[in-house]
Design a protein around this motif. Structure first.
Motif, PDB file in Angstrom:
ATOM      1  N   TYR A 214      -5.551   5.999  -0.281  1.00 18.79           N
ATOM      2  CA  TYR A 214      -5.311   4.900  -0.135  1.00 18.79           C
ATOM      3  C   TYR A 214      -4.579   3.835  -1.467  1.00 18.79           C
ATOM      4  CZ  TYR A 214      -4.644  -0.315   0.875  1.00 18.79           C
ATOM      5  OH  TYR A 214      -4.058  -1.344   0.673  1.00 18.79           O
ATOM      6  N   ARG A 215      -5.249   4.107  -2.469  1.00 20.62           N
ATOM      7  CA  ARG A 215      -4.278   3.481  -3.920  1.00 20.62           C
ATOM      8  C   ARG A 215      -4.378   4.510  -4.536  1.00 20.62           C
ATOM      9  NH1 ARG A 215      -6.344  -1.146  -4.752  1.00 20.62           N
ATOM     10  NH2 ARG A 215      -6.874  -1.522  -2.830  1.00 20.62           N
ATOM     11  N   GLY A 216      -3.520   4.746  -6.150  1.00 21.08           N
ATOM     12  CA  GLY A 216      -3.040   5.477  -6.716  1.00 21.08           C
ATOM     13  C   GLY A 216      -2.199   5.278  -7.724  1.00 21.08           C
ATOM     14  N   ARG A 217      -2.541   5.851  -8.847  1.00 21.45           N
ATOM     15  CA  ARG A 217      -1.676   5.488 -10.303  1.00 21.45           C
ATOM     16  C   ARG A 217      -1.549   6.750 -10.957  1.00 21.45           C
ATOM     17  NH1 ARG A 217      -7.480   5.379 -11.963  1.00 21.45           N
ATOM     18  NH2 ARG A 217      -7.517   6.221 -13.786  1.00 21.45           N
ATOM     19  N   PHE A 218      -0.094   6.831 -12.085  1.00 16.51           N
ATOM     20  CA  PHE A 218       0.180   7.623 -12.487  1.00 16.51           C
ATOM     21  C   PHE A 218       0.303   7.024 -13.878  1.00 16.51           C
ATOM     22  CE2 PHE A 218       4.434   9.394 -14.947  1.00 16.51           C
ATOM     23  CZ  PHE A 218       4.528  10.374 -14.785  1.00 16.51           C
TER      24      PHE A 218
END
Length: 230
Positions: A214-218
């Motif tokens: 659902y959510r994430g980060r780079f």
């Protein structure tokens, strides 16, 4: 006015410096508070440690303080400490704040500034979000998306440098899923890799993507200022 810019490395804090300078203000230093976690309601979290690279490219001194916790009062105390140092070392008369819609954030920052006898300049406040996003690209701002946490924004956006075509897609997704196009509600975070303020663009050499469905980060692991010569 001599100002300190509240700086996270994202599009809004960077563009607000650009706009403040265009209005004739002098940016004497950048103030960056490193959030202790992504639970912060006040501070930008992803890749903010690399704001030092952007500061170097802009050739503006930077004051950096790590917040001791994600508690809002603790973060404000760190900000107060940093701005006190900026007032002493750079004789600032005010601060630049890059917020667009968050009354909570604006009120908290204004409270600290008032305590220190500083003015607040908010060049982006209540700006039309669609016009602003187009203005960013038209002004030569290049930025990537470093986190997403809203319906309609999937893993494919992580690390993506936003183009005019991407902006059209984002407008459609924003309309469909009812998120802020400028990401003012924390729906996404950004990192500026180049703009008219930089002496050289930021080149990302290594990175990692984290995604939970659902959510994430780079996460930028390694980056440098690219030499424009040749």
């Amino acid at each position: 006015m001599n100002l300190a810019a509240l700086f996270s490395g994202g599009k809004d804090s960077t563009y607000s410096i650009f706009e403040a300078k265009n209005r004739g203000h002098a940016i004497k230093c950048l103030v960056t508070i490193l959030a202790s976690s992504d639970d912060s309601h006040l501070l930008h979290h992803p890749n903010v440690g690399l704001a030092s690279l952007q500061a170097k490219s802009m050739k503006i001194p930077q004051i950096t303080i790590s917040a001791k916790s994600s508690n809002t009062e603790s973060e404000l105390e760190s900000l107060r400490e940093a701005l006190s140092a900026a007032k002493k070392d750079y004789q600032i008369e005010g601060i630049v704040h890059g917020g667009i819609l968050s009354e909570f954030q604006k009120t908290k920052f204004e409270g600290v500034a008032k305590d220190l006898g500083l003015h607040v300049v908010s060049p982006l406040w209540k700006k039309n979000q669609t016009q602003y996003m187009h203005l960013l690209l038209d002004s030569g701002f290049e930025f990537i998306i470093t986190s997403v946490s809203a319906d309609g924004l999937d893993k494919s956006w992580l690390g993506k440098k936003i183009t005019k075509d991407d902006l059209v897609k984002l407008e459609q997704l924003s309309e469909k899923h009812k998120f802020n196009l400028s990401f003012e509600g924390g729906e996404a975070e950004t990192f500026v890799v180049n703009c008219p303020l930089f002496s050289g663009p930021i080149e990302i050499q290594d990175s990692s993507i984290y995604w939970d469905g659902y959510r994430g980060r780079f996460e930028i692991v390694r980056a440098k200022i690219k030499d424009n010569a040749g």
